[in-house]
Write a protein that holds these residues in place. Structure first.
Motif, PDB file in Angstrom:
ATOM      1  N   SER A 332      39.729  91.358 -12.468  1.00 16.27           N
ATOM      2  CA  SER A 332      38.731  91.359 -13.609  1.00 16.27           C
ATOM      3  C   SER A 332      38.307  92.597 -14.005  1.00 16.27           C
ATOM      4  O   SER A 332      37.566  92.881 -14.717  1.00 16.27           O
ATOM      5  N   GLY A 333      38.597  93.799 -12.902  1.00 15.52           N
ATOM      6  CA  GLY A 333      38.057  95.230 -13.333  1.00 15.52           C
ATOM      7  C   GLY A 333      36.718  95.559 -12.747  1.00 15.52           C
ATOM      8  O   GLY A 333      35.988  96.361 -13.098  1.00 15.52           O
ATOM      9  N   GLN A 411      38.077  93.629 -20.384  1.00 20.43           N
ATOM     10  CA  GLN A 411      38.698  94.559 -21.193  1.00 20.43           C
ATOM     11  C   GLN A 411      40.123  93.932 -21.682  1.00 20.43           C
ATOM     12  O   GLN A 411      40.958  94.385 -22.489  1.00 20.43           O
ATOM     13  N   SER A 412      40.748  92.936 -21.259  1.00 25.17           N
ATOM     14  CA  SER A 412      41.834  92.192 -21.710  1.00 25.17           C
ATOM     15  C   SER A 412      41.623  90.546 -21.304  1.00 25.17           C
ATOM     16  O   SER A 412      40.820  90.232 -20.460  1.00 25.17           O
ATOM     17  N   ALA A 416      39.749  88.666 -18.423  1.00 29.02           N
ATOM     18  CA  ALA A 416      38.696  87.534 -18.868  1.00 29.02           C
ATOM     19  C   ALA A 416      39.258  86.364 -18.126  1.00 29.02           C
ATOM     20  O   ALA A 416      38.204  85.681 -17.484  1.00 29.02           O
ATOM     21  N   ASP A 417      40.343  86.000 -17.553  1.00 28.92           N
ATOM     22  CA  ASP A 417      40.603  84.751 -17.110  1.00 28.92           C
ATOM     23  C   ASP A 417      40.380  85.017 -15.642  1.00 28.92           C
ATOM     24  O   ASP A 417      39.782  83.935 -15.160  1.00 28.92           O
ATOM     25  N   ALA A 418      40.496  86.248 -14.823  1.00 26.77           N
ATOM     26  CA  ALA A 418      40.311  86.505 -13.583  1.00 26.77           C
ATOM     27  C   ALA A 418      38.757  86.347 -13.421  1.00 26.77           C
ATOM     28  O   ALA A 418      38.093  85.889 -12.394  1.00 26.77           O
ATOM     29  N   LEU A 419      37.811  86.787 -14.611  1.00 24.92           N
ATOM     30  CA  LEU A 419      36.509  86.794 -14.352  1.00 24.92           C
ATOM     31  C   LEU A 419      35.933  85.268 -14.518  1.00 24.92           C
ATOM     32  O   LEU A 419      34.953  84.891 -13.807  1.00 24.92           O
TER      33      LEU A 419
END
Length: 552
Positions: A332-333, A411-412, A416-419
């Protein structure tokens, strides 16, 4: 709230105490530990009454914040019971107050009790005119209703406002205490009801499973305790198996036969005996787990293709959770904003420690045994993962970690899915305390995302063979450990540690330590070595050292 004169307060406390006298031979023997007080239920009446007095004092000291009281003996036999206090954020009673519980429990008479009570009021500067609020619950033991009566007598005598939540799992009460105390604040934890608990977990589970589905079915052994009916209730809030919910088979959920609680079933039986409950009908490869009597511990297990029993205990759950959360933070960055750490005790298998440090690249802290130590250390990380080998544990997210997760701009689509999954975990995990139902859902989410079978989960690292032995001694207080060693070295009796070290040096990958039980006159010896035979030999040798020094 109306004023309470000191005289009427004292009289009320003394009068109610007279109904719950302490057997003279037990005075001075009660000790509040990590599990609170725990003993045979028939000698617990006075103790529960006095814990009720302390709950009122604690609430008044904290200006009317709600305190929890849980009546349970967890994985102990049915004839036992226990009582413990829950602090306002759903955590264990503050350690500095444990001695006050012990002092009250050991008061020699009703008059002495009033004296000890008033000394605490004075020492702690408690305003008896402040409101006192207490909520409480019990497990399914037959002695529970009688002990609730003892507790109610104390709450009535001290004019505390109280709510009886009847039968709950221990973690559900911890959850409710935090919900009550955070209601209407920015830290609101959830709806103050049992239903609110199920709704929160179910919503988080659905969010976490948005892009995946569970594989196969799960057999859950509920130790014939409170976890059985509560799991069945939770399942009503989850999607049906065909719609991505869990395919669960519930076993050992008979709460109507008092003698069946924890009898040849439950997490403690499985962990101690290294085998499935005799009632288990699971086939090779079937995913199974066992809760303990009050549903705050869970262990997983399966029979491999050669029909060998394989345990996936708290160490395994910790490594699974830590690896998944660190993975989500990276994906998720957020990895540069979050420190993910793992807290273990000396009982954690040495192979798991190596795996966390070398394979996962995460920080590790070792603390003394006891959930309060683990939980406290976990709060020092942004995301702290802790599990005792017995299956009791959780994940704690710091306020800054929660803020970072909820304000992060992905940022992608992949970020978004991981977050989204990481956000869901912050609600799925009961952060107040180890919670078998919450942890069950967490493990199922992770296995689904990783596409792991139990065999693949087991293959992440190979445990060193180990043995845990219980040695009865005349006085457990003879055995003390060196401060700062996470209970891995004995300070006394003099000479015992040197003898243990000499024995350990003879074994490849040898490690062993002895520590006194917190609840009984026994010392537990843990040993691990490169082969099972050597681990057993080492454990036997250290147990013999303990017997030698314990007999003096």
């Amino acid at each position: 709230m109306h004023s309470i004169s000191t005289m009427s307060h004292d009289e009320a406390v003394k009068e109610a105490s007279a109904k719950h006298s302490t057997p003279a031979e037990l005075v001075g023997k009660f000790q509040y530990g990590t599990a609170g007080f725990r003993m045979k239920a028939n000698i617990l009446d006075s103790v529960v009454y006095r814990v009720g007095l302390l709950a009122s004092l604690r609430s008044r000291k904290l200006n009317g914040q709600t305190i929890g009281v849980m009546i349970t003996a967890s994985h102990n036999p049915p004839e036992d019971n226990g009582v413990k206090l829950v602090d306002p954020m759903g955590e264990m009673l503050e350690a500095s107050w444990e001695k006050y519980a012990t002092q009250l429990a050991n008061a020699e008479s009703d008059d002495h009790l009033v004296q000890v009570y008033n000394e605490l009021v004075k020492t702690l500067k408690v305003n008896l005119d402040a409101p006192a609020r207490v909520i409480f619950a019990r497990d399914t033991r037959a002695s529970g209703p009688r002990l609730v009566g003892c507790l109610n007598d104390a709450l009535t005598a001290t004019k505390a406002e109280s709510t009886d939540y009847r039968i709950l799992t221990t973690p559900q009460l911890h959850y409710l205490v935090r919900c009550v105390n955070t209601k209407g604040t920015q830290d609101e934890y959830g709806e103050v009801s049992e239903k609110g608990y199920y709704e929160k977990l179910a919503a988080a589970f659905k969010q976490a499973m948005e892009h995946t589905k569970p594989q196969g079915h799960l057999t859950v052994d509920c130790a014939n305790g409170v976890g059985g009916p509560k799991l069945l209730e939770l399942l009503k809030y989850l999607p049906a198996p065909a719609d991505g919910g869990l395919d669960v088979k519930v076993v050992n959920d008979d709460v109507h036969k008092p003698g069946s609680l924890n009898h040849q079933c439950g997490a403690d039986f499985v962990k101690t005996n290294q085998r499935a409950p005799p009632s288990s009908k699971a086939g090779p490869g079937d995913r199974c787990c066992s809760l303990d009597g009050d549903a705050d511990r869970i262990v997983f297990y399966f029979q491999d293709e050669k029909n060998v029993f394989r345990l996936l205990d708290g160490d395994r759950i910790a490594t699974l959770a830590a690896s998944f959360i660190a993975e989500l933070a990276r994906q998720s960055g957020l990895m540069d904003k979050l420190t993910v750490g793992v807290v273990q005790t000396a009982y954690a298998n040495g192979a798991s420690t190596t795996y966390i440090q070398k394979n996962l690249g995460l920080q590790i802290v070792c603390t003394p045994t006891g959930v309060k130590h683990l939980h406290h250390a976990a709060t020092r990380f942004d995301v702290g993962v802790y599990f005792e080998a017995n299956g009791h544990g959780t994940v704690v997210f710091s306020p800054s970690a929660l803020k970072a997760i909820h304000t992060h701009q992905p940022q992608s689509p992949a970020q978004a899915d991981a977050l989204t999954t990481l956000m869901a975990l912050t609600d799925l995990i009961n952060q107040t305390v180890g919670d078998a139902l919450s942890d069950l859902l967490l493990v199922e989410v992770i296995l689904a995302h990783k596409g792991f079978s139990c065999a693949e989960w087991l293959q992440t690292y190979t445990d060193l063979p180990n043995r845990l032995v219980r040695v009865e001694v005349a006085d457990r207080n003879l055995f003390t450990t060196v401060e700062g060693t996470a209970e891995r070295q004995l300070a006394s009796p003099t000479g015992a540690q040197k003898d243990i070290e000499k024995v350990v040096a003879k074994y490849k990958d040898g490690r062993s330590f002895a520590r006194a039980s917190g609840t009984e006159d026994a010392v537990r010896v843990y040993a691990e070595a490169s082969t099972r035979a050597e681990a057993e030999d080492l454990a036997a040798a250290v147990a013999q050292i303990v017997r030698k020094y314990g007999a003096k």
